[in-house]
Scaffold this active site. Structure first.
Site, PDB file in Angstrom:
ATOM      1  N   SER A 193       0.705  -1.305  -0.005  1.00 43.19           N
ATOM      2  CA  SER A 193       0.008  -0.014   0.216  1.00 43.19           C
ATOM      3  C   SER A 193       0.929   1.212  -0.122  1.00 43.19           C
ATOM      4  O   SER A 193       0.387   2.348  -0.679  1.00 43.19           O
ATOM      5  CB  SER A 193      -1.180   0.009   1.318  1.00 43.19           C
ATOM      6  N   ASP A 230       5.739   3.294  16.401  1.00 46.44           N
ATOM      7  CA  ASP A 230       4.620   2.702  16.706  1.00 46.44           C
ATOM      8  C   ASP A 230       3.750   3.363  15.737  1.00 46.44           C
ATOM      9  O   ASP A 230       3.696   4.568  15.736  1.00 46.44           O
ATOM     10  CB  ASP A 230       4.257   2.493  18.116  1.00 46.44           C
ATOM     11  N   GLY A 231       3.082   2.698  14.764  1.00 46.53           N
ATOM     12  CA  GLY A 231       2.083   3.409  14.053  1.00 46.53           C
ATOM     13  C   GLY A 231       1.107   3.970  14.611  1.00 46.53           C
ATOM     14  O   GLY A 231       0.818   5.084  14.217  1.00 46.53           O
ATOM     15  N   ASP A 254      -3.599  -0.733   9.216  1.00 43.53           N
ATOM     16  CA  ASP A 254      -3.443  -1.972   8.564  1.00 43.53           C
ATOM     17  C   ASP A 254      -2.618  -3.051   9.487  1.00 43.53           C
ATOM     18  O   ASP A 254      -1.803  -3.602   9.108  1.00 43.53           O
ATOM     19  CB  ASP A 254      -3.204  -1.987   7.262  1.00 43.53           C
TER      20      ASP A 254
END
Length: 259
Positions: free
Chosen positions: A97, A139-140, A160
């Site tokens: 992506s 960390d997202g 995601d």
């Protein structure tokens, strides 16, 4: 350290669902001459080689993009990106992506990608080096909270996770509710697996209660191998773009014909 690496699953039917609709949304957004921000919380390595032994081990791409390529007309942005990436990187290349976004977005748009796994982040940084993207070794979810509301405010965030951390199913509804409050004009897209254990169902119930106007779209497919617990793919989209529901229905008709 988290052990999940998407190379084992790259190009599978869940990717076809997620990436086909993501590409459509980004193509729709870039039709308007206004800059936007794209954010991703779990970037992975962005570029995958489907001839790699790890990808061949599961055989998921053979059941996925290799089978589904004909579901998309030449004018659809997903195969346009796939063809461009393969022209640059070879016939077995597959874009994750982040690379799909980079290929569809414009120089005026902002791209922020988070990846916590050091090796995956290094690969992500390398794959994205030709593009004006910021790759965060972080960390997202922390990255998302640090960035919202972004500049430009118009844009899309893809969440995601691998769901390797099982508590994600419990914490994501609260996380997404906070992000949506902080960025009320943003398109927030959550991908989730459809599991035989039904672990995803309480999460979806909580999300639907908090965001009744969101679009929930799911497709089903046979398990990748005997005993495999994922039997479908879902997207939960807050502030869905106009026309997304119709494109989702079109794509779902192909999944419905899987044997």
């Amino acid at each position: 350290m988290l052990s999940y690496q998407h190379i084992y699953h790259a190009g599978n039917l869940a990717d076809v669902h997620k990436h086909g609709l993501l590409a459509w949304m980004l193509d729709y957004l870039t039709a308007k001459d206004k800059p936007l921000t794209y954010m991703e919380t779990h970037g992975g390595r962005a570029l995958y080689d489907l001839a790699d032994a790890a990808a061949r081990k599961t055989g998921e791409a053979a059941q996925g993009i290799d089978r589904a390529r004909g579901w998309f007309g030449a004018e659809h942005p997903y195969p346009r990106v796939l063809d461009a990436v393969r022209a640059d990187h070879g016939p077995s290349a597959y874009p994750g992506s982040p690379l799909i976004a980079a290929r569809l977005l414009r120089p005026s748009d902002q791209i922020h990608l988070a990846e916590l796994h050091p090796a995956e982040h290094a690969a992500l940084d390398l794959a994205m080096s030709p593009y004006p993207a910021k790759c965060h070794l972080r960390d997202g979810i922390e990255t998302a909270f640090a960035l919202v509301p972004p500049t430009p405010r118009r844009g899309l965030m893809l969440i995601d996770p691998s769901y390797e951390i099982k508590s994600d199913y419990e914490t994501l509804p609260r996380t997404i509710q906070r992000l949506a409050r902080a960025w009320n004009v943003g398109i927030i897209v959550l991908w989730y697996p459809i599991l035989t254990t039904k672990a995803h169902q309480p999460m979806l119930a909580a999300l639907a209660q908090a965001h009744p106007q969101a679009l929930r779209h799911e497709v089903r497919f046979p398990p990748a191998r005997p005993g495999h617990g994922m039997v479908g793919s879902g997207l939960f989209v807050i502030n869905p773009p106009y026309g997304l529901e119709g494109e989702a229905r079109r794509l779902a008709s192909h999944f419905a014909n899987l044997g």
